[in-house]
Design a protein around this motif. Sequence first.
Motif, PDB file in Angstrom:
ATOM      1  N   UNK A 187       0.739  -1.097  -0.020  1.00 31.69           N
ATOM      2  CA  UNK A 187      -0.016  -0.202   0.043  1.00 31.69           C
ATOM      3  C   UNK A 187       0.943   1.297  -0.026  1.00 31.69           C
ATOM      4  N   UNK A 188       1.884   1.232   0.923  1.00 33.32           N
ATOM      5  CA  UNK A 188       2.715   2.319   0.988  1.00 33.32           C
ATOM      6  C   UNK A 188       3.323   2.507  -0.605  1.00 33.32           C
ATOM      7  N   UNK A 189       3.765   1.550  -1.182  1.00 33.67           N
ATOM      8  CA  UNK A 189       4.530   1.591  -2.533  1.00 33.67           C
ATOM      9  C   UNK A 189       3.607   2.157  -3.576  1.00 33.67           C
ATOM     10  N   UNK A 190       2.288   1.824  -3.373  1.00 41.36           N
ATOM     11  CA  UNK A 190       1.403   2.228  -4.553  1.00 41.36           C
ATOM     12  C   UNK A 190       0.996   3.606  -4.066  1.00 41.36           C
ATOM     13  N   UNK A 191       0.859   4.374  -3.021  1.00 37.56           N
ATOM     14  CA  UNK A 191       0.590   5.723  -2.724  1.00 37.56           C
ATOM     15  C   UNK A 191       1.833   6.387  -3.172  1.00 37.56           C
ATOM     16  N   UNK A 192       3.039   5.821  -2.843  1.00 33.89           N
ATOM     17  CA  UNK A 192       4.296   6.633  -3.302  1.00 33.89           C
ATOM     18  C   UNK A 192       4.120   6.776  -4.827  1.00 33.89           C
ATOM     19  N   UNK A 193       3.747   5.714  -5.397  1.00 38.70           N
ATOM     20  CA  UNK A 193       3.803   5.592  -6.917  1.00 38.70           C
ATOM     21  C   UNK A 193       2.876   6.731  -7.556  1.00 38.70           C
ATOM     22  N   UNK A 194       1.701   6.841  -7.156  1.00 37.99           N
ATOM     23  CA  UNK A 194       0.652   7.876  -7.518  1.00 37.99           C
ATOM     24  C   UNK A 194       1.367   9.294  -7.157  1.00 37.99           C
ATOM     25  N   UNK A 195       1.635   9.294  -5.952  1.00 37.50           N
ATOM     26  CA  UNK A 195       2.163  10.753  -5.740  1.00 37.50           C
ATOM     27  C   UNK A 195       3.238  11.311  -6.618  1.00 37.50           C
ATOM     28  N   UNK A 196       4.245  10.242  -6.747  1.00 38.49           N
ATOM     29  CA  UNK A 196       5.438  10.471  -7.754  1.00 38.49           C
ATOM     30  C   UNK A 196       4.980  10.939  -9.014  1.00 38.49           C
ATOM     31  N   UNK A 197       3.911   9.863  -9.703  1.00 37.73           N
ATOM     32  CA  UNK A 197       3.435  10.195 -10.968  1.00 37.73           C
ATOM     33  C   UNK A 197       2.760  11.596 -11.141  1.00 37.73           C
ATOM     34  N   UNK A 198       1.976  11.866 -10.169  1.00 44.16           N
ATOM     35  CA  UNK A 198       1.000  13.045 -10.402  1.00 44.16           C
ATOM     36  C   UNK A 198       2.048  14.538 -10.264  1.00 44.16           C
ATOM     37  N   UNK A 199       3.220  14.356  -9.067  1.00 41.43           N
ATOM     38  CA  UNK A 199       3.901  15.247  -8.920  1.00 41.43           C
ATOM     39  C   UNK A 199       4.880  15.641 -10.298  1.00 41.43           C
ATOM     40  N   UNK A 200       5.316  14.674 -11.012  1.00 42.93           N
ATOM     41  CA  UNK A 200       6.068  14.780 -12.376  1.00 42.93           C
ATOM     42  C   UNK A 200       5.204  15.491 -13.166  1.00 42.93           C
ATOM     43  N   UNK A 201       3.871  15.453 -13.182  1.00 44.35           N
ATOM     44  CA  UNK A 201       3.022  15.957 -14.171  1.00 44.35           C
ATOM     45  C   UNK A 201       2.643  17.456 -13.816  1.00 44.35           C
ATOM     46  N   UNK A 202       3.040  17.573 -12.549  1.00 42.60           N
ATOM     47  CA  UNK A 202       2.668  18.980 -12.097  1.00 42.60           C
ATOM     48  C   UNK A 202       1.606  19.215 -11.173  1.00 42.60           C
ATOM     49  N   UNK A 203       1.274  18.327 -10.244  1.00 42.47           N
ATOM     50  CA  UNK A 203       0.129  18.161  -9.249  1.00 42.47           C
ATOM     51  C   UNK A 203       0.691  17.979  -7.886  1.00 42.47           C
ATOM     52  N   UNK A 204      -0.012  18.601  -7.188  1.00 42.96           N
ATOM     53  CA  UNK A 204       0.545  18.326  -5.575  1.00 42.96           C
ATOM     54  C   UNK A 204      -0.382  17.881  -4.805  1.00 42.96           C
ATOM     55  N   UNK A 205      -0.142  16.931  -3.764  1.00 48.15           N
ATOM     56  CA  UNK A 205      -1.074  16.089  -3.167  1.00 48.15           C
ATOM     57  C   UNK A 205      -1.590  16.626  -1.823  1.00 48.15           C
ATOM     58  N   UNK A 206      -2.881  16.514  -1.392  1.00 45.68           N
ATOM     59  CA  UNK A 206      -3.512  16.989  -0.300  1.00 45.68           C
ATOM     60  C   UNK A 206      -3.194  16.081   0.785  1.00 45.68           C
TER      61      UNK A 206
END
Length: 233
Positions: A187-206
Amino acid sequence: MAAAVLSPSWAPAAFAGDLPAGFVRLAEVDASIRQDIRYAGSLNFLGRPAKGYEAPVCILTEPAADALAAAQRKLAGKGLTLVVFDCYRPAAATADFIAWSGLGETEDPRWHPRVKRRDLIAEGYIGARSSHSRGSTVDVAIAPLEAQPAPSPSCGAGDARTLDFGTGFDCFDKASETAHSPLTDGVRANRQKLVETMKAAGFRNYSREWWHFTLSKEPYPEQLFDFPVTGGG
């Protein structure tokens, strides 16, 4: 189509076609991104469609849609896809959420196992203003291109095709915090993958919701929109 932009000046929206200028339907930019728009149906904490959702369609500002498409291209090369649960959200829907929270004492552990319904606003799980109404915020997960069974979460709305993120979408609980502990390694790896993917595209996580991302350079950072979610055509 009549609509309004909720802002300090309450200025009317300028429409180009059936959407305000600067907005697009995500499918017109990238039809490969899977859409599972929860507030257009009953699989959500309301148990019914939210006000303002007339179709299960993702609408975003053009920059947000383009950025999401860029994230999708990177995932597709890894045999993965984005799944969006919510995109632009009419201000009327947020008002609907607030009204719902104050009606009755019915509790539903599927959505808020530790927080009472009447306390969801005070605890910050439902806000009076939503970044979704600015048009550049998206609720999203990652799934394999080839559907695979996934655990059914005890809290929030699950999608049997996504990776395991520990909770479902709209689980109003600390377990939904992106860096919550403890989490399984997967689960931790999947959340990190999502955050990194979206950050690279210009999004910030809440940080309180692993699924919630806002475009860092959003075009309307101070405006709330209130036109309905429609399918067009």
